[in-house]
Write a protein that holds these residues in place. Structure first.
Motif, short mmCIF file in Angstrom:
data_model
loop_
_atom_site.label_atom_id
_atom_site.label_comp_id
_atom_site.label_asym_id
_atom_site.label_seq_id
_atom_site.Cartn_x
_atom_site.Cartn_y
_atom_site.Cartn_z
N LYS A 46 0.43 -1.20 0.22
CA LYS A 46 -0.09 -0.05 -0.30
C LYS A 46 0.34 1.07 0.28
O LYS A 46 0.37 2.65 0.00
CB LYS A 46 -0.54 -0.34 1.13
CG LYS A 46 -1.80 -1.41 1.69
CD LYS A 46 -3.06 -0.67 -0.20
CE LYS A 46 -4.55 -2.09 0.44
NZ LYS A 46 -4.88 -2.47 -0.85
N GLY A 47 2.36 0.69 0.62
CA GLY A 47 2.72 2.42 0.33
C GLY A 47 4.19 2.24 -0.31
O GLY A 47 5.31 3.63 -0.42
N TRP A 48 4.02 1.24 -1.27
CA TRP A 48 5.68 0.97 -1.71
C TRP A 48 5.36 0.89 -3.18
O TRP A 48 5.11 -0.21 -3.13
CB TRP A 48 7.08 0.84 -1.39
CG TRP A 48 7.66 1.64 0.32
CD1 TRP A 48 8.28 2.25 -0.03
CD2 TRP A 48 6.66 1.15 1.40
NE1 TRP A 48 8.89 3.16 1.24
CE2 TRP A 48 7.81 2.61 2.58
CE3 TRP A 48 5.56 1.01 1.94
CZ2 TRP A 48 7.20 2.93 3.84
CZ3 TRP A 48 5.02 1.32 3.41
CH2 TRP A 48 6.60 2.11 4.25
N THR A 49 5.70 0.97 -4.08
CA THR A 49 6.20 -0.27 -5.30
C THR A 49 7.66 -0.75 -5.27
O THR A 49 7.66 -1.64 -5.96
CB THR A 49 6.11 0.51 -6.63
OG1 THR A 49 6.62 1.85 -6.64
CG2 THR A 49 4.36 1.38 -6.43
N ALA A 171 7.33 9.68 13.24
CA ALA A 171 8.42 9.69 12.24
C ALA A 171 8.53 10.52 11.55
O ALA A 171 9.37 11.03 10.92
CB ALA A 171 7.76 7.94 11.73
N ARG A 172 6.93 11.58 11.31
CA ARG A 172 7.36 12.55 10.41
C ARG A 172 8.18 14.03 10.71
O ARG A 172 8.40 14.27 9.91
CB ARG A 172 5.65 12.56 9.67
CG ARG A 172 5.14 11.66 9.26
CD ARG A 172 3.97 12.25 8.24
NE ARG A 172 3.85 13.04 7.71
CZ ARG A 172 4.19 12.77 6.53
NH1 ARG A 172 4.29 11.52 6.35
NH2 ARG A 172 3.97 13.41 5.37
N ASN A 173 8.11 13.51 12.15
CA ASN A 173 9.23 15.26 12.96
C ASN A 173 9.76 14.36 13.15
O ASN A 173 10.66 15.87 13.37
CB ASN A 173 7.81 15.21 13.57
CG ASN A 173 6.66 16.04 13.15
OD1 ASN A 173 6.48 17.10 13.21
ND2 ASN A 173 5.53 15.52 13.83
N ALA A 266 2.59 6.83 8.75
CA ALA A 266 3.65 7.02 9.04
C ALA A 266 3.68 8.06 7.36
O ALA A 266 4.12 9.05 7.03
CB ALA A 266 4.58 6.91 9.55
N LYS A 267 3.81 6.93 6.28
CA LYS A 267 4.04 7.02 5.01
C LYS A 267 3.15 7.93 4.79
O LYS A 267 3.42 8.96 4.00
CB LYS A 267 4.27 5.69 4.96
CG LYS A 267 3.92 6.27 3.51
CD LYS A 267 5.64 6.27 2.36
CE LYS A 267 5.74 5.95 1.42
NZ LYS A 267 6.77 6.21 0.44
N GLN A 268 1.61 7.78 4.73
CA GLN A 268 0.63 8.07 4.74
C GLN A 268 0.18 9.51 5.21
O GLN A 268 -0.97 9.96 5.27
CB GLN A 268 -0.67 7.17 3.90
CG GLN A 268 -0.35 5.77 4.05
CD GLN A 268 -1.19 5.52 2.83
OE1 GLN A 268 -1.81 5.57 3.91
NE2 GLN A 268 -1.13 4.10 1.96
#
Length: 495
Positions: A46-49, A171-173, A266-268
């Motif tokens: 869902k987050g990485w190809t 994570a995002r910070n 976190a990724k999204q």
């Protein structure tokens, strides 16, 4: 004429295309596999190809996974799980699909053995390990590997549920997640705080997780806690204003699914909230209703989150507070006839409705749950104090013996259009349930609907004074069908 027909046709098509979305249920899609390893793979898809770097942790090493995610986020790396003694086949295949060149293992050999390292290397992938002799040391080493920051999250290293919901924010910070126990600041965590120049800390969990004495020793601490793990996850989403456009939902006791869900959240840049796996917990219900969340990603299969919870999330009325007011009570019997007292009929239907709304994911509140009397003013006040989204008053009618049927009332003082819309959803369903004459939707200034400021209706289910209607009001089956119909009307109102 052709131009006019074309315009009308396009207008009609536009209306047709609009209706399905307007009538749609909420969206709740599972992210799962037949094992925790396969679920992690499904989340990564869902987050990485593709991913030149991947982070791998042991499938049972929850502390390692929690501290690894902010680091993995900085590497734009998916987090995958493995069996400690051999590389899980699902994880192996995913590494090849992602064309991964570098794997970073977080955790020592008790969590991920050197046999796994060798199996990864045989795939032509380089491997690096970040590990300490304890979970505290591993977290400290991960923190030291991250970019510089002046803030860190501190959590109890054995209370895994506490930091789950803050992982996306951390994570995002770029905030590392460090561990301690309830009472003592271990040397590894203290060293990481010093080495990284941490001047502010976010302490996750109550005093049972990290006590006040230890809290006071941390740099400029701010605590976030809750009454339970579900409440804590909601409080984190609120405090840090995490995006709820697609909220992740996970079982608060199924840590593998939760940490993997947090990595994808976190990724999204989304929130993740925790719930009981069998029934949507009241804290996330209230949060969902307050934020009017319509789209969810559910982590794990049915052993983690039952289909009932998914159904609740799909209900447009999930988390909405529905005030149920069974009319009359105690010394006020209401209408009397054919061996019935209105107060008893009203309460019976109300209790059935309460159960169905609760099972469907709403938050029902009753003005009375037993043979108690409240004034009309008190009932209105109770509805307001509950911050109710809807007010539904249940009654039975009386008149001459020949009068019969069902009617639903609304008032035009407040929320006139919405009250009418609710009444129009309720009326046909109650008529169908009882098989009574349809007396229609009407306006009237009944006190409880006139002075309630939320959309409000008063249902006159049937006539106690009519022998045929009274027979229907005596039927447990029909009263249950009526409650089911009102519950369906509430869901339809929110579509």
């Amino acid at each position: 004429m052709r131009s006019l027909l074309k315009v009308l046709t396009l207008s009609f098509l536009g209306l047709v295309l609009f209706i399905p979305s307007a009538l749609a249920d909420n969206s709740a899609n599972r992210i799962s596999g037949n094992s925790r390893y396969a679920t992690a793979v499904a989340a990564s898809k869902k987050g990485w190809t593709s991913a030149s770097t991947a982070v791998i942790v042991g499938g049972d090493a929850y502390a390692d996974a929690i501290t690894a995610i902010p680091y993995a986020y900085q590497k734009n790396a998916p987090v995958l799980l493995t069996n400690k003694s051999s590389l899980s086949s699902a994880t192996k295949n995913r590494l090849l699909e992602l064309k991964t060149k570098n794997v970073i293992i977080v955790g020592g050999t008790p969590a991920v053995s050197n046999d796994v390292v060798n199996q990864i290397k045989k795939l032509g992938i380089s491997v690096k390990r970040i590990a300490g002799s304890t979970r505290y040391e591993t977290a400290a080493k991960v923190a030291n590997a991250m970019s510089s920051t002046s803030k860190a999250v501190v959590a109890n290293g054995f209370v895994y549920q506490d930091p789950i919901a803050i992982i996306p924010y951390a994570a995002r910070n770029g905030y590392p997640i460090l561990f301690t126990n309830e009472k003592t600041l271990n040397s590894a965590t203290a060293g990481a705080i010093k080495n990284k120049g941490i001047t502010k800390t976010i302490v996750v969990g109550g005093t049972n997780s990290i006590n006040s004495t230890l809290y006071s020793k941390l740099p400029s601490p701010t605590r976030i806690s809750g009454k339970n793990r579900y409440d804590l996850s909601v409080n984190i989403a609120k405090k840090y204003n995490l995006s709820t456009s697609n909220t992740y939902v996970s079982n608060g006791f199924r840590h593998p699914d939760s940490v993997i869900g947090a990595a994808l959240a976190a990724k999204q840049n989304k929130a993740i909230i925790l719930t009981n796996g069998d029934n949507l917990s009241k804290e996330p219900r209230a949060f969902i209703g307050d934020k009017n969340i319509k789209t969810f990603s559910v982590m794990g299969g049915t052993p983690s989150v039952a289909d009932k919870v998914v159904t609740q999330l799909k209900n447009p009325a999930v988390g909405k507070t529905i005030f149920i007011d069974p009319g009359h009570g105690d010394q006020d019997p209401g209408a009397i006839g054919n061996g019935l007292q209105e107060k008893d009929v009203n309460l019976d239907i109300a209790k059935r409705l309460n159960s169905k709304l609760n099972s469907a994911g709403a938050i029902p509140v009753m003005s009375r749950s037993n043979d108690t009397f409240y004034s009309l003013e008190e009932r209105v006040k109770k509805g307001a104090n509950a911050n109710a989204d809807l007010f539904i008053s249940i009654h039975a009618n009386s008149a001459t013996a020949s009068a019969s049927g069902t009617e639903t009332y609304y008032d035009e003082t407040y929320q006139s259009a919405n009250s009418r819309r609710l009444a129009e959803e309720v009326q046909p369903r109650v008529v169908s349930a009882f098989g009574t004459r349809d007396r229609g939707v009407k306006t009237a200034g009944f006190y409880v609907i006139k002075y309630s400021k939320m959309p409000s209706v008063l249902i006159e289910t049937a006539f106690i004074t009519n022998s045929s209607d009274a027979g229907k009001l005596k039927s447990a089956t029909l009263k249950d069908k009526a409650a089911k119909g009102i519950n369906a009307a509430v869901s339809a109102y929110y579509r």
